[in-house]
Design a protein around this motif. Structure first.
Motif, mmCIF file in Angstrom:
data_model
loop_
_atom_site.group_PDB
_atom_site.id
_atom_site.type_symbol
_atom_site.label_atom_id
_atom_site.label_comp_id
_atom_site.label_asym_id
_atom_site.label_seq_id
_atom_site.Cartn_x
_atom_site.Cartn_y
_atom_site.Cartn_z
ATOM 1 N N VAL A 1 -29.604 -4.382 18.352
ATOM 2 C CA VAL A 1 -29.601 -4.828 19.739
ATOM 3 C C VAL A 1 -29.415 -3.661 20.709
ATOM 4 N N GLY A 2 -28.488 -2.763 20.419
ATOM 5 C CA GLY A 2 -28.241 -1.624 21.309
ATOM 6 C C GLY A 2 -29.461 -0.738 21.465
ATOM 7 N N LEU A 3 -30.168 -0.473 20.370
ATOM 8 C CA LEU A 3 -31.390 0.334 20.461
ATOM 9 C C LEU A 3 -32.492 -0.412 21.199
ATOM 10 N N LEU B 1 -41.329 -2.081 20.509
ATOM 11 C CA LEU B 1 -40.222 -2.795 19.883
ATOM 12 C C LEU B 1 -40.842 -3.879 19.024
ATOM 13 N N ILE B 2 -40.187 -4.214 17.919
ATOM 14 C CA ILE B 2 -40.652 -5.320 17.084
ATOM 15 C C ILE B 2 -39.434 -6.055 16.545
ATOM 16 N N TYR B 3 -39.428 -7.375 16.744
ATOM 17 C CA TYR B 3 -38.309 -8.190 16.280
ATOM 18 C C TYR B 3 -38.729 -9.646 16.198
ATOM 19 N N ALA B 4 -37.961 -10.403 15.438
ATOM 20 C CA ALA B 4 -38.104 -11.859 15.384
ATOM 21 C C ALA B 4 -36.804 -12.448 15.893
ATOM 22 N N ARG B 5 -36.923 -13.516 16.684
ATOM 23 C CA ARG B 5 -35.748 -14.168 17.242
ATOM 24 C C ARG B 5 -35.942 -15.672 17.220
ATOM 25 N N SER B 6 -34.836 -16.382 17.255
ATOM 26 C CA SER B 6 -34.908 -17.832 17.368
ATOM 27 C C SER B 6 -35.116 -18.203 18.838
ATOM 28 N N ARG B 7 -35.300 -19.489 19.099
ATOM 29 C CA ARG B 7 -35.457 -19.937 20.497
ATOM 30 C C ARG B 7 -34.242 -19.547 21.335
ATOM 31 N N ASN B 8 -33.047 -19.529 20.713
ATOM 32 C CA ASN B 8 -31.825 -19.180 21.440
ATOM 33 C C ASN B 8 -31.471 -17.688 21.272
ATOM 34 N N TYR B 9 -32.462 -16.877 20.899
ATOM 35 C CA TYR B 9 -32.372 -15.412 20.859
ATOM 36 C C TYR B 9 -31.519 -14.860 19.716
ATOM 37 N N ILE C 1 -30.880 -13.163 16.235
ATOM 38 C CA ILE C 1 -31.632 -12.301 15.318
ATOM 39 C C ILE C 1 -30.860 -12.009 14.040
ATOM 40 N N GLY C 2 -29.589 -12.451 13.971
ATOM 41 C CA GLY C 2 -28.827 -12.132 12.778
ATOM 42 C C GLY C 2 -27.633 -13.032 12.552
ATOM 43 N N VAL C 3 -27.275 -13.147 11.269
ATOM 44 C CA VAL C 3 -26.083 -13.874 10.837
ATOM 45 C C VAL C 3 -25.437 -13.071 9.712
ATOM 46 N N ASP C 4 -24.198 -12.690 9.897
ATOM 47 C CA ASP C 4 -23.456 -11.958 8.858
ATOM 48 C C ASP C 4 -24.218 -10.736 8.337
ATOM 49 N N GLY C 5 -24.834 -9.980 9.255
ATOM 50 C CA GLY C 5 -25.516 -8.747 8.867
ATOM 51 C C GLY C 5 -26.843 -8.957 8.168
ATOM 52 N N ASP C 6 -27.420 -10.133 8.279
ATOM 53 C CA ASP C 6 -28.692 -10.414 7.610
ATOM 54 C C ASP C 6 -29.570 -11.237 8.545
ATOM 55 N N LEU C 7 -30.834 -11.336 8.199
ATOM 56 C CA LEU C 7 -31.727 -12.217 8.943
ATOM 57 C C LEU C 7 -31.339 -13.667 8.673
ATOM 58 N N PRO C 8 -31.460 -14.524 9.662
ATOM 59 C CA PRO C 8 -31.067 -15.918 9.465
ATOM 60 C C PRO C 8 -32.173 -16.797 8.871
ATOM 61 N N GLY D 1 -25.717 -17.979 14.987
ATOM 62 C CA GLY D 1 -25.594 -16.658 14.393
ATOM 63 C C GLY D 1 -24.568 -15.836 15.130
ATOM 64 N N ASP D 2 -24.544 -14.538 14.827
ATOM 65 C CA ASP D 2 -23.583 -13.658 15.473
ATOM 66 C C ASP D 2 -24.236 -12.448 16.145
ATOM 67 N N THR D 3 -25.564 -12.363 16.070
ATOM 68 C CA THR D 3 -26.271 -11.261 16.703
ATOM 69 C C THR D 3 -27.446 -11.824 17.497
ATOM 70 N N PHE D 4 -27.493 -11.448 18.776
ATOM 71 C CA PHE D 4 -28.500 -11.998 19.681
ATOM 72 C C PHE D 4 -29.178 -10.874 20.447
ATOM 73 N N VAL D 5 -30.498 -10.963 20.572
ATOM 74 C CA VAL D 5 -31.261 -10.006 21.361
ATOM 75 C C VAL D 5 -31.284 -10.493 22.811
ATOM 76 N N ASP D 6 -31.421 -9.568 23.735
ATOM 77 C CA ASP D 6 -31.516 -9.931 25.147
ATOM 78 C C ASP D 6 -32.784 -10.738 25.412
ATOM 79 N N ALA D 7 -32.738 -11.550 26.432
ATOM 80 C CA ALA D 7 -33.927 -12.284 26.893
ATOM 81 C C ALA D 7 -34.691 -11.350 27.829
ATOM 82 N N PHE D 8 -35.513 -10.499 27.255
ATOM 83 C CA PHE D 8 -36.257 -9.533 28.057
ATOM 84 C C PHE D 8 -37.241 -10.259 28.966
#
Length: 171
Positions: free
Chosen positions: A101-103, A5-13, A15-22, A125-132
């Motif tokens: 996120v689902g994938l 898996l590869i992603y970038a996230r903020s401290r509060n997880y 990963i997205g705002v309005d369908g785009d990177l924040p 934002g409106d899209t957050f990745v899980d805290a794995f």
């Protein structure tokens, strides 16, 4: 087959705002590109539609349940993560799941490696990745970047590697 898996996230997880990177972080984008070149990149339809183009020098696979979905030429379509992984395996490519996120949730139990960039900011934002949970994984810092004229936020990229006792038989 190795799955990452590869992603970038903020401290509060975030990963997205309005369908785009924040954020716009050129060095982080270069890290993503360098890490995934020559590989298969698997993404959900919404993640694909964020850029609506083929990521060059990679096998692009979009996962969607829409049977008549037509991406740009060069992008393959699969109806599930399992089908996407089979396409990548047939091409003999290393595999990166790049969103959404689902994938990420579905692929995480199968992943050997996770490249996680942590952007040093709390983002609304409106899209957050899980805290794995990476306890028990081997983790190493692979890139650190401070704020500068081109980077509004500092960030650190990590490579988390699942212990080798993780059974590939479950794949």
């Amino acid at each position: 087959m190795s799955i990452a898996l590869i992603y970038a996230r903020s401290r509060n997880y975030c990963i997205g705002v309005d369908g785009d990177l924040p954020w716009r972080l050129p060095a982080e984008f270069a890290f993503f590109k360098q890490t995934t070149l020559g590989s298969a990149v698997i993404m959900g339809r919404k993640s694909y539609e964020d850029h609506n183009s083929e990521l060059p020098d990679r096998l692009n696979i979009v996962v969607t349940r829409q049977p008549d979905y037509t991406p740009v030429p060069g992008v393959r379509v699969a109806d599930s993560l399992v089908a996407a992984l089979a396409l990548a395996r047939d091409q003999g490519k290393p595999v990166f799941v790049i969103g959404g996120v689902g994938l990420f949730r579905e692929a995480m139990p199968l992943a050997d490696t996770v490249f996680e960039t942590i952007v040093e900011a709390d983002i609304e934002g409106d899209t957050f990745v899980d805290a794995f949970d990476f306890s028990g994984w081997g983790s190493e810092r692979v890139l650190q970047h401070d704020v500068d004229a081109k980077h509004r936020y500092a960030f650190t990229a990590y490579r988390h590697s699942r212990p080798t006792s993780h059974s590939s038989k479950s794949r």
